[in-house]
Enzyme design. Sequence first.
Site: not given
Length: 543
Positions: A294, A328
């Site tokens: 990720e 993020c």
Amino acid sequence: MSNAFYKVPKAVNEPILNYAPGSTEKADVKKALSEMRAMEIDAPMYIGGKEVRTGDKVRIAPPHDHQHTLGHFHRGDETHVKQAIDAALAAKEKWANLSWEHRAAIFLRAADLLVGPYRARMNAATMLAQSKNVFQAEIDAVCEYADFLRFNVEFMTDIYKQQPPYSPAPTWNRVEQRPLEGFIFALTPFNFTSIAGNLPGAPALMGNTVVWKPADTQIYSAQIIMEIFKEAGLPDGVINLVYVRGPVAGDVIFKHPEFAGIHFTGSTGVFQNIWKTIGENIHNYKSYPRIVGETGGKDFIIAHPSSFPKQVATAIVRGAFEFQGQKCSAASRVYIPSNLWKEVKGYVIEDLKTFKMGAAEDFSNFINAVIDEKSFDKIAGYIDTAKADGQEIIAGGNYDKSKGYFIEPTVIVANDPQYTTMCEEIFGPVVTIYVFDENKWEETLDILDKTSPYALTGALFCQDRYATEAAVKKLENCAGNFYINDKPTGAVVGQQPFGGARGSGTNDKAGSMINLLRWVSPRTIKENFVPPTDYRYPFLGES
């Protein structure tokens, strides 16, 4: 000897404590903050269950008070990476053969230790060394991490229950889920303590053994994670914690024939280089490694002309600036229609005027420091460039690193939807807004979809259901986690499995069965109770 199909405790999300004035939890965490700030830790690596100290000490300091010393960690080198791999491989057979319910018990116990006796310490560690306010720490380091531990156990049992639907007599078909052959490398980020614990923990739960390298700026809380694992009964060598530089770890790990997979959260550039390196070494490996990552995001909010301005403004303020935008998933680019801009702008500025910024130990501060000087300089550079380029800054724009790495929450209004800060990941308290013609909704959706290489999170605000449906379809590939009338942050384990595609990663959805399936290799078994004794098939007979 197991003689039952065990049912694990039902996973439920850990309740978030509110730390209101006078609450027990507030008193507990304040006490922990005072005690931990007053002492200096000596953080060893953990290899094969042993504490390893090298004497090459690296200082740990709060980002919001970088002259204060919280302690030191011991920097390792390639020899320690090799030792960690050897320890993981030595522990592999016994751990993989342990009955699943005993693995489950360790991780369930870790969850209860975390939310019980370790709660205040874990929060305090994350607040001090990662500069999170108490609420952000509680959400991350305690609640989300406990959710990972508990839901992963439930997902593991769901995986084990999946069996072939049909076994015609006289046969029996079944499937077993084997851990991967070799060791797993977990490379974890600074910004979420829960991710740092889950990346090595999820593969370990499924019977794998792990070499774990955390970010330097997360080592303080990583120590407490290892304390919890050890108290919960995790056997020596299952998770080996090393403090080496990334290239040092990679040079050893990615050349090792027993490398079985990587569980990664970090930058897109680093992940792409890792993928390339694995490809270059593919002929060395016993198996094809699992690559799970990720990575970055350039996450968006887009408002339809039918939206409610106050809702949009609140989503911007929370989505862009909680934990200084170091998520993020943080809102980083926003598209506002011209008919709503005046009201949205007013609400955003009004809210930002009430923000307090300072040390995490002061509970009245909504904004704390960014993680380190490198990050500070990068973010400040984007702000300076925007000023030089004539972009309008309607809030913030100032910064100071004399005591801590403080950057004011900054709102840029870009005159071009392709301006740098609309396109590039900044990873800080900076959001850029583009005001579009309210009559150019479809064109703006096209611009949004094509602007960024990332596809992690995104939020749509809209009161028109026809427009909502059309936008959801139009934007189906630009966000792995999509929100309607909500901010693009705050995914909850068991509710919104997290991950994105395009340049944002492999979308293997942490906090779901999907992720755990990446750490097992299925074997199908067919047993014939009455094997044939004649090779001849009926078609061989005469008509």
